[in-house]
Write an enzyme that holds these catalytic residues in place. Structure first.
Site, PDB file in Angstrom:
ATOM      1  N   LYS A   7       0.912  -1.338   0.023  1.00  0.00           N
ATOM      2  CA  LYS A   7       0.076   0.069  -0.002  1.00  0.00           C
ATOM      3  C   LYS A   7       1.003   1.272   0.085  1.00  0.00           C
ATOM      4  O   LYS A   7       0.757   1.950   0.943  1.00  0.00           O
ATOM      5  CB  LYS A   7      -0.998   0.097   1.401  1.00  0.00           C
ATOM      6  N   GLN A  63     -14.447 -11.190   4.523  1.00  0.00           N
ATOM      7  CA  GLN A  63     -14.961  -9.837   4.422  1.00  0.00           C
ATOM      8  C   GLN A  63     -16.325  -9.838   4.029  1.00  0.00           C
ATOM      9  O   GLN A  63     -17.069  -8.631   3.812  1.00  0.00           O
ATOM     10  CB  GLN A  63     -14.003  -8.714   3.767  1.00  0.00           C
ATOM     11  N   GLY A  64     -16.923 -11.074   3.478  1.00  0.00           N
ATOM     12  CA  GLY A  64     -18.496 -11.008   3.310  1.00  0.00           C
ATOM     13  C   GLY A  64     -18.859 -11.227   1.769  1.00  0.00           C
ATOM     14  O   GLY A  64     -19.934 -11.696   1.692  1.00  0.00           O
ATOM     15  N   ILE A 112      11.146   7.490  -2.096  1.00  0.00           N
ATOM     16  CA  ILE A 112      10.912   6.727  -1.060  1.00  0.00           C
ATOM     17  C   ILE A 112      10.130   5.427  -1.571  1.00  0.00           C
ATOM     18  O   ILE A 112      10.460   4.420  -1.256  1.00  0.00           O
ATOM     19  CB  ILE A 112       9.909   7.281   0.103  1.00  0.00           C
ATOM     20  N   ASP A 135       3.472   7.352  -0.670  1.00  0.00           N
ATOM     21  CA  ASP A 135       4.768   8.260  -0.218  1.00  0.00           C
ATOM     22  C   ASP A 135       5.438   9.171  -1.283  1.00  0.00           C
ATOM     23  O   ASP A 135       4.800   8.788  -2.440  1.00  0.00           O
ATOM     24  CB  ASP A 135       5.845   7.325   0.372  1.00  0.00           C
ATOM     25  N   ILE A 136       6.356   9.775  -1.056  1.00  0.00           N
ATOM     26  CA  ILE A 136       6.932  10.694  -2.233  1.00  0.00           C
ATOM     27  C   ILE A 136       7.564   9.541  -3.029  1.00  0.00           C
ATOM     28  O   ILE A 136       7.949   8.417  -2.911  1.00  0.00           O
ATOM     29  CB  ILE A 136       7.725  11.504  -1.828  1.00  0.00           C
ATOM     30  N   PRO A 147     -17.672 -15.664  -3.447  1.00  0.00           N
ATOM     31  CA  PRO A 147     -16.885 -15.748  -4.535  1.00  0.00           C
ATOM     32  C   PRO A 147     -17.559 -15.718  -5.944  1.00  0.00           C
ATOM     33  O   PRO A 147     -18.848 -16.357  -6.118  1.00  0.00           O
ATOM     34  CB  PRO A 147     -16.534 -17.297  -4.422  1.00  0.00           C
ATOM     35  N   GLY A 173      -7.762 -14.153   0.659  1.00  0.00           N
ATOM     36  CA  GLY A 173      -6.940 -14.776   1.753  1.00  0.00           C
ATOM     37  C   GLY A 173      -7.274 -15.775   2.568  1.00  0.00           C
ATOM     38  O   GLY A 173      -7.465 -16.934   2.195  1.00  0.00           O
TER      39      GLY A 173
HETATM   40  P1  BMP Z   1      -8.921 -11.714   3.381  1.00  0.00           P
HETATM   41  O1  BMP Z   1      -9.507 -12.361   2.070  1.00  0.00           O
HETATM   42  O2  BMP Z   1      -8.423 -12.395   4.236  1.00  0.00           O
HETATM   43  O3  BMP Z   1      -9.876 -10.711   4.040  1.00  0.00           O
HETATM   44  O4  BMP Z   1      -7.936 -10.811   2.681  1.00  0.00           O
HETATM   45  C1  BMP Z   1      -7.742  -9.941   1.962  1.00  0.00           C
HETATM   46  C2  BMP Z   1      -6.824  -9.302   1.300  1.00  0.00           C
HETATM   47  O5  BMP Z   1      -6.691  -8.258   0.458  1.00  0.00           O
HETATM   48  C3  BMP Z   1      -5.527  -8.664   2.466  1.00  0.00           C
HETATM   49  O6  BMP Z   1      -4.425  -9.248   1.959  1.00  0.00           O
HETATM   50  C4  BMP Z   1      -5.836  -7.408   2.423  1.00  0.00           C
HETATM   51  O7  BMP Z   1      -4.572  -6.465   2.726  1.00  0.00           O
HETATM   52  C5  BMP Z   1      -6.211  -7.033   0.962  1.00  0.00           C
HETATM   53  N1  BMP Z   1      -7.068  -5.840   0.756  1.00  0.00           N
HETATM   54  C6  BMP Z   1      -8.206  -5.738   1.390  1.00  0.00           C
HETATM   55  O8  BMP Z   1      -8.687  -6.658   2.053  1.00  0.00           O
HETATM   56  N2  BMP Z   1      -9.095  -4.546   0.959  1.00  0.00           N
HETATM   57  C7  BMP Z   1      -8.730  -3.758   0.215  1.00  0.00           C
HETATM   58  O9  BMP Z   1      -9.526  -2.877   0.064  1.00  0.00           O
HETATM   59  C8  BMP Z   1      -7.254  -3.724  -0.505  1.00  0.00           C
HETATM   60  C9  BMP Z   1      -6.531  -4.939  -0.268  1.00  0.00           C
HETATM   61  O10 BMP Z   1      -5.333  -5.180  -0.898  1.00  0.00           O
END
Ligand code: BMP
Length: 225
Positions: free
Chosen positions: A63, A180-181, A70, A66-67, A184, A198
């Site tokens: 993610k 996160q809900g 960096i 930065d400038i 698929p 993930g």
């Molecule tokens: P998971 O399916 O376990 O929730 O993982 C989601 C992955 O996607 C994590 O690696 C997280 O950093 C990434 N991610 C996210 O969940 N939401 C975003 O908006 C952007 C992401 O990169």
């Protein structure tokens, strides 16, 4: 061709990561690693992953925000390790930031993926409101792809329509499936190219079974389209 990018986030050792990769590698499009894995295992240890996955898409997700200087110095050791896909935030803007990173990546035959909106609710507070501006910044920065949330499929649809209207070809990678809900296949249905998944895979007692089930769902959704 699978549309799954497995997010490899929480592992106690690189061998554990490789065990999972060996199990699912033939059935996924690629992997995403980020700070949890890199900080725990170290960049050098992740070289084993690069060597193991063959020609799969291997995305590094720090993610970046930065400038330019960096971000380039952050990316450099990972480029030297063999990674070629890097995620950066888009809200940081082009000049002095993504402009420089994008040039550096292009010179090194690597690709930029821009976060246009995120999967958590707080993304609605600022990022979602500026999605079109961020998409434009990505176009300016020659982004190979965008991250857009499976948890808000309407954003994926709007982004896909917008990019199509502009004649800009880009991949859409969507996280938010499973833990996160989102279901698929739901992001693919809305116009994504890949689903970043993930815990639904990595925390499953049977990751291969999870991958097989998700691939099957993906095939059904793509047939419908
Ligand atoms: P998971 O399916 O376990 O929730 O993982 C989601 C992955 O996607 C994590 O690696 C997280 O950093 C990434 N991610 C996210 O969940 N939401 C975003 O908006 C952007 C992401 O990169």
């Amino acid at each position: 061709m699978s549309r799954i990018i497995v997010a490899l986030d929480r592992f106690d050792s690189i061998d554990e990561v490789l065990k999972l990769v060996d199990m699912v590698n033939a059935y996924v499009a690629g992997y995403k690693i980020g700070l949890p894995l890199i900080l725990r295992q170290g960049v050098a240890a992740t070289k084993k992953l690069v060597e193991r996955v063959g020609d799969k898409i291997l995305v590094v997700d720090m993610k970046l925000a930065d400038i330019g200087y960096i971000m380039i110095e952050t990316v450099r050791p990972l480029l030297e390790t063999g990674y070629r896909y890097f995620i950066a935030h888009g809200f940081i803007g082009y000049r002095g930031a993504l402009e420089e990173l994008s040039l550096f990546l292009r010179e090194n035959d690597a690709k930029l993926i821009v976060v246009a909106a995120m999967s958590h609710q707080g993304s609605q507070e600022i990022m979602d409101k500026h999605m079109y501006d961020i998409l434009d910044i990505g176009i300016e920065a020659d982004a190979w792809g965008y991250v857009l949330p499976a948890t808000r499929p309407e954003l994926i649809k709007k982004a896909r329509t917008y990019l199509d209207e502009k004649g800009y070809e880009a991949k859409i990678l969507s996280p938010g499936i499973g833990a996160q809900g989102a279901e698929p296949g739901s992001a693919l249905r809305s116009g994504a190219d890949y689903e970043i998944i993930g815990r639904m895979i990595t925390a499953s007692p049977n990751p291969l079974e999870a991958v097989t089930m998700i691939n099957k769902r993906h095939e059904e959704v793509l047939m419908e389209k």
